[in-house]
Design an enzyme around this catalytic site. Structure first.
Site, PDB file in Angstrom:
ATOM      1  N   ARG A 159      12.690  -3.866 -14.398  1.00 42.95           N
ATOM      2  CA  ARG A 159      11.613  -3.514 -15.657  1.00 42.95           C
ATOM      3  C   ARG A 159      11.792  -2.797 -17.372  1.00 42.95           C
ATOM      4  O   ARG A 159      12.656  -2.540 -17.396  1.00 42.95           O
ATOM      5  CB  ARG A 159      10.589  -2.474 -14.493  1.00 42.95           C
ATOM      6  CG  ARG A 159      10.358  -3.013 -13.314  1.00 42.95           C
ATOM      7  CD  ARG A 159      10.210  -1.833 -12.285  1.00 42.95           C
ATOM      8  NE  ARG A 159       9.603  -2.104 -11.108  1.00 42.95           N
ATOM      9  CZ  ARG A 159      10.684  -2.231  -9.787  1.00 42.95           C
ATOM     10  NH1 ARG A 159      11.211  -1.614  -9.931  1.00 42.95           N
ATOM     11  NH2 ARG A 159       9.602  -2.570  -8.489  1.00 42.95           N
ATOM     12  N   LYS A 184      12.142   1.637  -9.055  1.00 46.81           N
ATOM     13  CA  LYS A 184      10.404   2.226  -8.401  1.00 46.81           C
ATOM     14  C   LYS A 184      10.620   3.080  -7.966  1.00 46.81           C
ATOM     15  O   LYS A 184      11.583   2.289  -6.516  1.00 46.81           O
ATOM     16  CB  LYS A 184       9.571   1.250  -8.320  1.00 46.81           C
ATOM     17  CG  LYS A 184       8.581   1.522  -8.771  1.00 46.81           C
ATOM     18  CD  LYS A 184       7.083   0.435  -8.728  1.00 46.81           C
ATOM     19  CE  LYS A 184       5.266   0.640  -9.178  1.00 46.81           C
ATOM     20  NZ  LYS A 184       4.855  -0.618  -9.402  1.00 46.81           N
ATOM     21  N   HIS A 256       7.667  -7.781 -18.675  1.00 46.18           N
ATOM     22  CA  HIS A 256       7.691  -8.425 -17.237  1.00 46.18           C
ATOM     23  C   HIS A 256       8.286  -9.379 -16.606  1.00 46.18           C
ATOM     24  O   HIS A 256       8.099 -10.347 -16.079  1.00 46.18           O
ATOM     25  CB  HIS A 256       6.044  -7.295 -16.435  1.00 46.18           C
ATOM     26  CG  HIS A 256       6.402  -7.195 -14.686  1.00 46.18           C
ATOM     27  ND1 HIS A 256       7.186  -5.938 -14.709  1.00 46.18           N
ATOM     28  CD2 HIS A 256       6.808  -7.691 -13.572  1.00 46.18           C
ATOM     29  CE1 HIS A 256       7.614  -5.586 -13.538  1.00 46.18           C
ATOM     30  NE2 HIS A 256       6.901  -6.984 -13.196  1.00 46.18           N
ATOM     31  N   ARG A 259      11.345 -10.106 -15.840  1.00 50.79           N
ATOM     32  CA  ARG A 259      11.802 -10.230 -14.436  1.00 50.79           C
ATOM     33  C   ARG A 259      11.378 -10.841 -13.932  1.00 50.79           C
ATOM     34  O   ARG A 259      11.563 -11.856 -13.127  1.00 50.79           O
ATOM     35  CB  ARG A 259      10.699  -8.803 -14.509  1.00 50.79           C
ATOM     36  CG  ARG A 259      10.868  -8.157 -12.635  1.00 50.79           C
ATOM     37  CD  ARG A 259      10.296  -6.946 -12.776  1.00 50.79           C
ATOM     38  NE  ARG A 259      11.012  -6.237 -11.272  1.00 50.79           N
ATOM     39  CZ  ARG A 259      10.676  -5.845 -10.624  1.00 50.79           C
ATOM     40  NH1 ARG A 259      12.500  -5.175 -11.360  1.00 50.79           N
ATOM     41  NH2 ARG A 259      11.133  -5.102  -9.449  1.00 50.79           N
ATOM     42  N   HIS A 282      12.554  -4.526  -4.746  1.00 48.10           N
ATOM     43  CA  HIS A 282      11.885  -4.555  -4.274  1.00 48.10           C
ATOM     44  C   HIS A 282      10.950  -3.567  -3.296  1.00 48.10           C
ATOM     45  O   HIS A 282      12.703  -3.635  -2.070  1.00 48.10           O
ATOM     46  CB  HIS A 282      10.708  -5.655  -3.755  1.00 48.10           C
ATOM     47  CG  HIS A 282      10.588  -6.165  -5.110  1.00 48.10           C
ATOM     48  ND1 HIS A 282       9.998  -7.544  -5.060  1.00 48.10           N
ATOM     49  CD2 HIS A 282      10.249  -6.353  -6.258  1.00 48.10           C
ATOM     50  CE1 HIS A 282       9.408  -7.849  -5.657  1.00 48.10           C
ATOM     51  NE2 HIS A 282       9.599  -7.153  -7.343  1.00 48.10           N
ATOM     52  N   TYR A 291       6.602 -14.398  -6.079  1.00 53.83           N
ATOM     53  CA  TYR A 291       8.008 -16.624  -5.994  1.00 53.83           C
ATOM     54  C   TYR A 291       7.470 -17.586  -5.849  1.00 53.83           C
ATOM     55  O   TYR A 291       7.633 -18.642  -6.263  1.00 53.83           O
ATOM     56  CB  TYR A 291       8.615 -15.298  -6.864  1.00 53.83           C
ATOM     57  CG  TYR A 291       8.641 -14.450  -7.391  1.00 53.83           C
ATOM     58  CD1 TYR A 291       8.725 -14.101  -8.543  1.00 53.83           C
ATOM     59  CD2 TYR A 291       9.577 -12.646  -7.007  1.00 53.83           C
ATOM     60  CE1 TYR A 291       8.102 -13.583  -8.949  1.00 53.83           C
ATOM     61  CE2 TYR A 291       9.369 -11.826  -7.625  1.00 53.83           C
ATOM     62  CZ  TYR A 291       8.531 -11.982  -8.955  1.00 53.83           C
ATOM     63  OH  TYR A 291       8.859 -10.883 -10.106  1.00 53.83           O
TER      64      TYR A 291
END
Length: 333
Positions: A159, A184, A256, A259, A282, A291
């Protein structure tokens, strides 16, 4: 009545960073959302912002504010939902510190989030990606820096905040073959770097100013590169890359998107969505399933796994069921 200012100050300056361990980006986003809400409420209620009481933030006022940022500020539903999440978090905090606001808190929590569309993600083809990576001028220090930022952002699937938050201590010394990333939700991961990525990173570090800031990527003032700074540099190089990859002119390339491109190329190489989730950091594989909707190879493998089903048409004629008989009787009556 309950004064807003002391509770909001304690929430943003103490509770979020100390008790919840929220990142600076989260606190900034929440503070900006409340700034917009308070200014809106002050105009609507015709009072000074410092005089606003918590009880004045009725569900009707909050809903009017959410409509306001969508219509007049042209915010997307995703931004609207993020602002609403911040308000709900604050009222959850108030439940234990201002019991008089408990009923109001329940009403705010009842405000539904807006349903958002789930469009297919944008990504770059390998030709477009290579044109972008080759766009920075390698004869200048800023070009070497930008080239390294693009390579690291793509190779590690970072990110923008993760990229700009990298520090010198996050490099795996002395070979610089890994980077330590804090993502994150404070989730940490260590990622290996390709030889090519190591090379362009070392090229930048050789000309990087030796200043006091320990960020890997610095701006012209010798300070840590910001997310907006990286997005600006990326946009400039996309224009340059369009000369060798004209299809980039039809795409909106944000940080992004790099990414997303990394994720799809990793999925194509491994065929394992779990590995993609681990690489991107994630918290749940559900976040990575977007995806699978884009990668045509995965769909072709599903088609090749079996033959079209031979299904015969069915009928309900002659079926006896007490519930259906009762419904039929009820219709006649």
């Amino acid at each position: 009545m309950t004064a807003l200012a002391p509770h909001l100050s304690a929430y943003l300056l103490e509770y979020l960073p100390r008790d919840r361990g929220a990142s600076r980006h989260t606190i900034n986003s929440y503070a900006y959302g409340f700034q917009l809400l308070i200014c809106f409420a002050a105009r609507r209620l015709r009072v000074r912002p410092c005089e606003i009481q918590v009880e004045q933030f009725t569900p009707e006022l909050i809903l009017d504010f959410l409509d306001h940022i969508e219509t007049e500020r042209t915010n997307k539903p995703r931004t609207r939902n993020a602002r609403l999440a911040a308000f709900k978090s604050f009222f959850r905090y108030l439940e234990y510190r201002a019991p008089a606001c408990l009923n109001l808190s329940m009403q705010v929590h009842a405000i539904p989030s807006k349903r958002i569309e789930q469009p297919l993600i944008d990504y770059l083809t390998r030709q477009e990606l290579q044109a972008l990576l080759d766009a920075p001028d390698q004869r200048t220090a800023s070009g070497l820096r930008d080239r390294a930022m693009l390579h690291v952002a793509y190779a590690a699937g970072l990110r923008a905040s993760e990229l700009t938050g990298l520090r010198m201590v996050d490099l795996g010394h002395p070979a610089m073959d890994t980077i330590h990333v804090i993502g994150k939700g404070r989730r940490e991961r260590v990622l290996p770097l390709w030889k090519e990525t190591q090379t362009v990173l070392k090229d930048w570090l050789r000309v990087r100013p030796g200043c006091g800031d320990q960020a890997i990527f610095l701006n012209q003032r010798g300070e840590a590169m910001s997310r907006h700074g990286f997005a600006s540099r990326l946009a400039a190089h996309v224009v340059t890359a369009q000369r060798s990859a004209p299809t980039l002119a039809c795409k909106r390339v944000s940080p992004h998107v790099l990414r997303h491109t990394c994720a799809l190329h990793t999925l194509e190489a491994t065929g394992d969505i779990r590995r993609v989730a681990l690489w991107l950091g994630h918290s749940s594989i559900l976040s990575t399933e977007i995806y699978l909707r884009v990668d045509p190879a995965e769909k072709l493998s599903i088609l090749g796994a079996g033959a079209p089903p031979q299904i015969k048409k069915g009928t309900f004629a002659g079926v006896s069921d007490r519930l259906l008989a009762m419904l039929a009787t009820a219709r006649v009556a």
